[in-house]
Scaffold this active site. Structure first.
Site, mmCIF file in Angstrom:
data_model
loop_
_atom_site.group_PDB
_atom_site.id
_atom_site.type_symbol
_atom_site.label_atom_id
_atom_site.label_comp_id
_atom_site.label_asym_id
_atom_site.label_seq_id
_atom_site.Cartn_x
_atom_site.Cartn_y
_atom_site.Cartn_z
ATOM 1 C CD GLU A 13 5.012 20.388 15.117
ATOM 2 O OE1 GLU A 13 4.724 19.482 15.913
ATOM 3 O OE2 GLU A 13 4.605 21.555 15.232
ATOM 4 C CE LYS A 15 -1.897 12.286 13.725
ATOM 5 N NZ LYS A 15 -2.007 10.972 14.352
ATOM 6 C CG ASP A 42 1.698 5.609 15.076
ATOM 7 O OD1 ASP A 42 0.771 5.990 15.803
ATOM 8 O OD2 ASP A 42 1.605 4.647 14.303
ATOM 9 C CE1 TYR A 92 1.242 17.626 20.351
ATOM 10 C CE2 TYR A 92 2.549 15.619 20.212
ATOM 11 C CZ TYR A 92 1.378 16.260 20.549
ATOM 12 O OH TYR A 92 0.349 15.550 21.068
ATOM 13 C CE LYS A 132 -3.815 9.823 10.792
ATOM 14 N NZ LYS A 132 -4.581 8.726 11.289
ATOM 15 C CB CYS A 171 3.906 -33.343 11.252
ATOM 16 S SG CYS A 171 5.532 -32.593 11.360
ATOM 17 C CB CYS A 220 7.422 -36.646 11.487
ATOM 18 S SG CYS A 220 6.090 -36.066 12.536
ATOM 19 C CB CYS A 268 4.058 -32.074 14.978
ATOM 20 S SG CYS A 268 4.872 -33.683 14.903
ATOM 21 C CB CYS A 292 8.640 -34.479 14.862
ATOM 22 S SG CYS A 292 8.381 -33.271 13.576
HETATM 23 P P1 AMP Z 1 -5.511 11.485 16.256
HETATM 24 O O1 AMP Z 1 -5.316 10.621 17.460
HETATM 25 O O2 AMP Z 1 -5.376 10.769 14.956
HETATM 26 O O3 AMP Z 1 -6.724 12.377 16.351
HETATM 27 O O4 AMP Z 1 -4.271 12.478 16.237
HETATM 28 C C1 AMP Z 1 -4.026 13.363 17.296
HETATM 29 C C2 AMP Z 1 -2.811 12.916 18.022
HETATM 30 O O5 AMP Z 1 -1.656 12.988 17.189
HETATM 31 C C3 AMP Z 1 -2.494 13.807 19.151
HETATM 32 O O6 AMP Z 1 -3.203 13.434 20.301
HETATM 33 C C4 AMP Z 1 -1.026 13.621 19.334
HETATM 34 O O7 AMP Z 1 -0.808 12.672 20.355
HETATM 35 C C5 AMP Z 1 -0.544 13.018 18.048
HETATM 36 N N1 AMP Z 1 0.597 13.738 17.456
HETATM 37 C C6 AMP Z 1 1.732 13.147 17.034
HETATM 38 N N2 AMP Z 1 2.596 14.041 16.544
HETATM 39 C C7 AMP Z 1 2.019 15.251 16.669
HETATM 40 C C8 AMP Z 1 2.445 16.587 16.359
HETATM 41 N N3 AMP Z 1 3.626 16.829 15.793
HETATM 42 N N4 AMP Z 1 1.588 17.580 16.638
HETATM 43 C C9 AMP Z 1 0.382 17.332 17.197
HETATM 44 N N5 AMP Z 1 -0.070 16.111 17.526
HETATM 45 C C10 AMP Z 1 0.737 15.066 17.255
HETATM 46 ZN ZN ZN Z 2 6.290 -33.752 13.100
#
Ligand code: AMP
Ligand code: ZN
Length: 666
Positions: free
Chosen positions: A111, A113, A115, A222, A309, A403, A406, A421, A427
């Site tokens: 899957e 990850k 963010d 997930y 990562k 500046c 000016c 400025c 200016c």
């Molecule tokens: P970390 O914070 O780097 O330890 O990563 C763990 C976190 O990744 C988990 O707490 C999840 O919130 C997040 N995460 C995002 N996507 C996924 C996914 N597909 N499966 C599991 N965890 C995920």
């Molecule tokens: Zn200026």
């Protein structure tokens, strides 16, 4: 059909439409029709509080305020993930797994990850019971009221779900929504948010859920945890969750071996920028739940899962030149002009250097090879310098002291990272910047005039400030470059038509620092005319709802300047609206002056917005939470029990909608 049936039917239809729109991304009715049905449901619910349901679609708009989030212990701990960065790391992991499981075939679910901020949702009998942040993994904060406003999260499940389970996911802020939020902030003179992840996690802890409802948050799921869910594999889990109404990206893939896993990783490493949200890697999970159980956990993370990562999105390129921009408020921003380079799917030519401290801290110099990184930020930033590539003749950067436009000596006040400025009226960039802001669409919206025209008129000595626009004549404008009789006429007409623009927008157009569209509205409403605003003291200003020290100081400073007063006086003489129109004033009184209202629940005759506007139009103040300063609590149907208890405790008078309206008529 009885009322109960009607309410149930509407709730079920609206749930379906929410799901189509926010989860499947395939709406089947117009927004208007949706709103009409929602309104109908709101009205019915208001009339029949006995049918209250905490999972009703009407609760998506927020309203509840949480001062202190309750700490909740997770029934199942929320673990971290182990990280890997290479093919070798992954192969080592696979060997470790095989050693524990013996000689069996192991499949993996891959899957993305996502963010954002992790969240755990508890469901019982198909209803969302609670939403808790990850916290330290053992316990987190109860953020249910905020989470309920996220439309992609089902409040009521569909299909054959287990009676009780938790589901984990990630709250994300999609990139387009994030960009829109920042656009609005910038137009209001605020600093943009740094990146979607922090903004998403910050949103969960906002006290006012109405504000959360306004943010375009999304939730990607997930993992399900719980006993007797009848699920046997990770991949099946994703499919089931999707069936029950959760948003589960379809990108997940079942892989037979490490080669397939690596192909998935390689593909998404390259294509992740095409996704509508940010990702920072791939999560690889042993597919069989039986094997997962056998593998178990280390102190911090499951042995059956591994995050891979993505490479940090960094490139090295040469910094050709540092230039300095002057904003309309005089703030100086250093800019790195780079040798163009491809980064995260776009060509980057410039990066922000923020301020003098930043340059000194990283010792950034012209000619350096620098590392450029792109997170969710609007423009990329410089992370550091490759010192091995520094040219021999390199010299430290000396920040400008005057500046670039000016020549005025720059000023830096303590506590402010930026240089300014101070040549406010001399200016050229500040002068044209202010006039360009004045004529812009959200301000005076002057037709027939653009940014270049402003520069041209200024260069020709025809305008020095925005008041000068009103004495321009067709004869003066016509001889200018690219002007003809018709365009000159349009320009002059456009200027004269701007005298119809209402006061609140004029106030925004003046370009007072920190006075964006919303603040201008608040000030216009509170003071009603520029004359009264000009006379306002610091204490007076900060007593206005949402006006803080920073804004108040800026307003006072603006009107302390004689030249500003002169310009405002001239604008007045040209007929620009510097007070609220009589027509608008007619609906406004001082009837509620000095009184503070808290509005809670659902109303029959007025919408909440109408009610709040009526209070403000009549001089009252609307607060979001009950305190000893509250004069009245206007209580509608379905008001939260904690609000009621609090009002009773503090001895705050509670009035109904009808009692409020009666008050207004006397
Ligand atoms: P970390 O914070 O780097 O330890 O990563 C763990 C976190 O990744 C988990 O707490 C999840 O919130 C997040 N995460 C995002 N996507 C996924 C996914 N597909 N499966 C599991 N965890 C995920
Ligand atoms: Zn200026």
């Amino acid at each position: 059909m009885g009322n109960k049936e009607k309410i149930d039917a509407l709730r079920s239809i609206l749930r379906k439409h929410n799901h189509n729109y926010y989860v499947l991304d395939a709406p089947t009715i117009s927004d208007y029709d949706f709103d009409m049905q929602l309104k109908e449901l709101q009205e019915l619910e208001a009339k029949h509080p006995e049918f209250f349901d905490p999972t009703s679609p009407t609760l998506r708009v927020g309203g509840a305020v949480t001062k202190n989030f309750e700490t909740v212990v997770h029934e199942h701990r929320m673990y971290s993930l182990s990280n890997s960065y290479s093919k070798e790391d992954l192969e080592d992991w696979e060997k470790r797994i095989q050693r524990i499981l013996g000689d069996v075939t192991v499949e993996f679910t891959c899957e993305l990850k996502y963010d954002g901020a992790s969240i755990s949702l508890s469901y019982e009998n198909g209803k969302l019971l609670r939403a808790v942040t990850r916290g330290d993994g053992f316990q987190g904060d109860n953020v249910t009221t905020n989470i309920k406003t996220i439309r992609a999260i089902p409040l009521q499940l569909q299909g054959d779900f287990p009676p009780k389970f938790d589901i984990r996911g990630e709250i994300v802020l999609p990139l387009d929504g994030f960009a829109a939020m920042n656009k609005k902030r910038i137009s209001e003179g605020e600093e943009p948010y740094m990146n979607p992840r922090n903004t998403a996690s910050g949103s969960l802890k906002l006290q006012d859920s109405t504000l959360v409802a306004e943010r375009p948050l999304d939730c990607l799921l997930y993992g399900i945890v719980g006993k007797n869910t009848g699920i046997t594999s990770q991949f099946e889990m994703l499919e089931k969750a999707r069936d029950w109404g959760f948003k589960v990206p379809s990108i997940a893939k079942l892989c037979k071996n490490t080669d397939e896993v690596l192909a998935f990783v390689a593909y998404w490493d390259e294509h992740r920028h095409e996704l509508p949200y940010e990702t920072d890697g791939v999560v690889i999970k042993v597919n069989s739940l039986r094997y997962q159980e056998e593998l178990g956990y280390t102190a911090k993370s499951p042995r059956w899962a591994m995050a891979y990562k993505f490479k940090a999105e960094q490139v090295a390129t040469v910094l050709n030149e540092i230039t300095y921009q002057v904003g309309r408020t005089g703030a100086i921003t250093p800019v790195a002009n780079l040798e163009p380079v491809l980064l995260a799917g776009t060509t980057v030519k410039r990066a922000s250097l923020h301020n003098a401290d930043q340059i000194a801290k990283l010792d950034i110099r012209e000619g350096d090879t620098v590392f450029v990184e792109k997170g969710g930020e609007i423009i990329p930033k410089i992370m550091g310098v490759d010192l091995t590539k520094r040219p021999l003749q390199s010299r430290p950067t000396t920040y400008i002291t005057s500046c670039p436009e000016c020549g005025t000596t720059l000023l830096r006040t303590t506590g402010d990272a930026k240089h300014y400025c101070t040549n406010y009226y001399g200016c050229p960039t500040q002068i044209t910047g202010r006039i360009q802001h004045y004529i812009s669409r959200k301000a005076m919206d002057i037709e027939g005039m653009g940014s270049e025209t402003v520069e041209l008129l200024f260069k020709e000595g025809l305008i020095q400030n925005y008041a000068d626009l009103y004495i321009l004549t067709k004869e003066q404008v016509m001889p200018l470059e690219r002007m003809a009789e018709k365009s000159a006429e349009n320009l002059v007409n456009g200027v004269s038509k701007s005298t119809e623009i209402p006061f609140e927008r004029v106030l925004f157009a003046l370009g007072i620092r920190f006075v964006g569209e919303t603040v201008a509205k608040k000030l216009a409403r509170a003071y009603k005319s520029i004359d009264l605003l000009m006379k306002a003291s610091m204490e007076d200003l900060i007593s206005v709802d949402e006006i803080g020290d920073r804004i108040a100081e800026s307003v006072i400073e603006f009107f302390e300047n004689e030249k500003n007063i002169e310009i405002v006086t001239r604008l007045k003489s040209y007929g620009v609206q510097l007070e609220i129109s009589a027509e608008k004033l007619e609906n406004q009184t001082d009837l509620l002056k000095g009184q503070t209202f808290v509005v809670s629940g659902v109303f029959e005759k007025l919408s909440r917005t109408e009610l709040k506007k009526m209070i403000e139009d009549n001089g009252g103040k609307v607060a979001t939470s009950i305190s000893s300063k509250t004069t009245y609590l206007v209580a509608g149907a379905n008001m939260g029990p904690s609000k009621k208890a609090k009002a009773e405790n503090l001895g705050i008078s509670m009035i109904s909608e009808d009692e409020f309206l009666e008050k207004m008529n006397t």
